[in-house]
Scaffold this motif. Sequence first.
Motif, short mmCIF file in Angstrom:
data_model
loop_
_atom_site.label_atom_id
_atom_site.label_comp_id
_atom_site.label_asym_id
_atom_site.label_seq_id
_atom_site.Cartn_x
_atom_site.Cartn_y
_atom_site.Cartn_z
N CYS A 30 0.87 -1.18 0.00
CA CYS A 30 0.00 0.00 0.00
C CYS A 30 0.90 1.22 0.00
CB CYS A 30 -0.91 -0.03 1.23
SG CYS A 30 -2.18 1.25 1.27
N VAL A 31 1.61 1.44 -1.07
CA VAL A 31 2.59 2.53 -1.17
C VAL A 31 1.89 3.87 -1.03
CG1 VAL A 31 4.32 3.63 -2.61
CG2 VAL A 31 4.09 1.12 -2.62
N ALA A 32 2.36 4.68 -0.11
CA ALA A 32 1.72 5.97 0.15
C ALA A 32 1.92 6.93 -1.01
CB ALA A 32 2.29 6.57 1.43
N THR A 33 0.90 7.74 -1.27
CA THR A 33 0.98 8.77 -2.29
C THR A 33 0.24 10.00 -1.79
OG1 THR A 33 0.38 9.38 -4.56
CG2 THR A 33 -1.07 7.83 -3.43
N ASN A 34 0.66 11.18 -2.23
CA ASN A 34 -0.01 12.42 -1.86
C ASN A 34 -1.11 12.79 -2.84
OD1 ASN A 34 1.59 12.91 0.46
ND2 ASN A 34 3.24 13.71 -0.82
N ASP A 35 -1.34 11.95 -3.84
CA ASP A 35 -2.36 12.22 -4.85
C ASP A 35 -3.65 11.48 -4.47
OD1 ASP A 35 -3.93 12.64 -7.03
OD2 ASP A 35 -2.66 11.56 -8.45
N GLY A 44 -3.95 6.66 7.30
CA GLY A 44 -3.35 7.99 7.29
C GLY A 44 -2.75 8.44 5.98
N LYS A 45 -2.73 7.58 4.97
CA LYS A 45 -2.16 7.93 3.67
C LYS A 45 -3.05 7.37 2.55
CE LYS A 45 1.76 9.85 4.94
NZ LYS A 45 2.17 11.24 4.57
N PHE A 46 -2.99 8.03 1.41
CA PHE A 46 -3.58 7.46 0.21
C PHE A 46 -2.62 6.42 -0.36
CE2 PHE A 46 -5.85 11.48 0.48
CZ PHE A 46 -7.15 11.08 0.22
N CYS A 47 -3.16 5.35 -0.87
CA CYS A 47 -2.33 4.29 -1.44
C CYS A 47 -2.46 4.30 -2.96
CB CYS A 47 -2.79 2.91 -0.94
SG CYS A 47 -2.72 2.72 0.84
N LYS A 48 -1.33 4.23 -3.62
CA LYS A 48 -1.38 4.14 -5.07
C LYS A 48 -1.88 2.75 -5.49
CE LYS A 48 2.96 4.83 -6.29
NZ LYS A 48 4.18 4.84 -7.15
N ASP A 49 -2.36 2.67 -6.69
CA ASP A 49 -2.79 1.39 -7.25
C ASP A 49 -1.63 0.41 -7.18
OD1 ASP A 49 -3.54 -0.77 -8.83
OD2 ASP A 49 -4.49 0.47 -10.36
N PRO A 50 -1.77 -0.75 -6.50
CA PRO A 50 -0.66 -1.70 -6.40
C PRO A 50 -0.07 -2.10 -7.75
CG PRO A 50 -2.44 -2.35 -4.95
CD PRO A 50 -2.97 -1.22 -5.78
#
Length: 223
Positions: A30-35, A44-50
């Motif tokens: 679930c790699v965090a992204t600010n987008d 606590g973070k948005f996750c980029k599409d795996p």
Amino acid sequence: MKYLPISLLILALATATAFAYDPSPLQDICVATNDPNSGVFVNGKFCKDPKQASADDFLFMGLRNPGNTANPLGSKVTQAFVDQFPGLNTLGISMARLDFAPGGLNPPHTHPRGTEVLVVVEGMLLVGFVTSNQLNNTLFTKVLYKGDVFVFPIGLIHFQLNTGNTNALAFAGLSSQNPGVITIANAVFGAKLPISTDVLTKAFQVDKKEVDYLQAQFWYDNN
């Protein structure tokens, strides 16, 4: 006996709460992204599409180089928390590099969301933590040498001081992707807005002149 199932349920919930720090992940990555348009909000973070993740998301090179210790504390903490290392998101761990000049201090602080385990790689460090009021604010302290490991329990005030004549280096692992840092002196005397003088004079049992002096200082952040 009729209360036994309820008692067991309460015990189970209490046990689960006691051992739950960061939530357990329900997916591989679930790699965090600010987008916010690129994924879902998790822990606590948005996750980029795996499917869009790459090996680079799980690589952090920020601990390679020494931190700049030319500051009033003579120390530098380089964090590898989720904000710096997005691949940590939902994994419940993080790291930091701690560099010390001779006499350098990582001042008394706490991590409200994580236990810290520290290993000395070079030099020597005087370290310690203080227990809560419940255990009479007892100090546990040791001098560590290369290869030694020390653990600081979650939430307790702790510190590290280079008592040697050479630079010191240590690495820390923490049991949260975002353990947080509260540096005691900075928080108490450098708060924005300032804490009432009436509060501080009573809390520290000193007069207003001393509190005014401490609040007027520049409280350096070595993180």
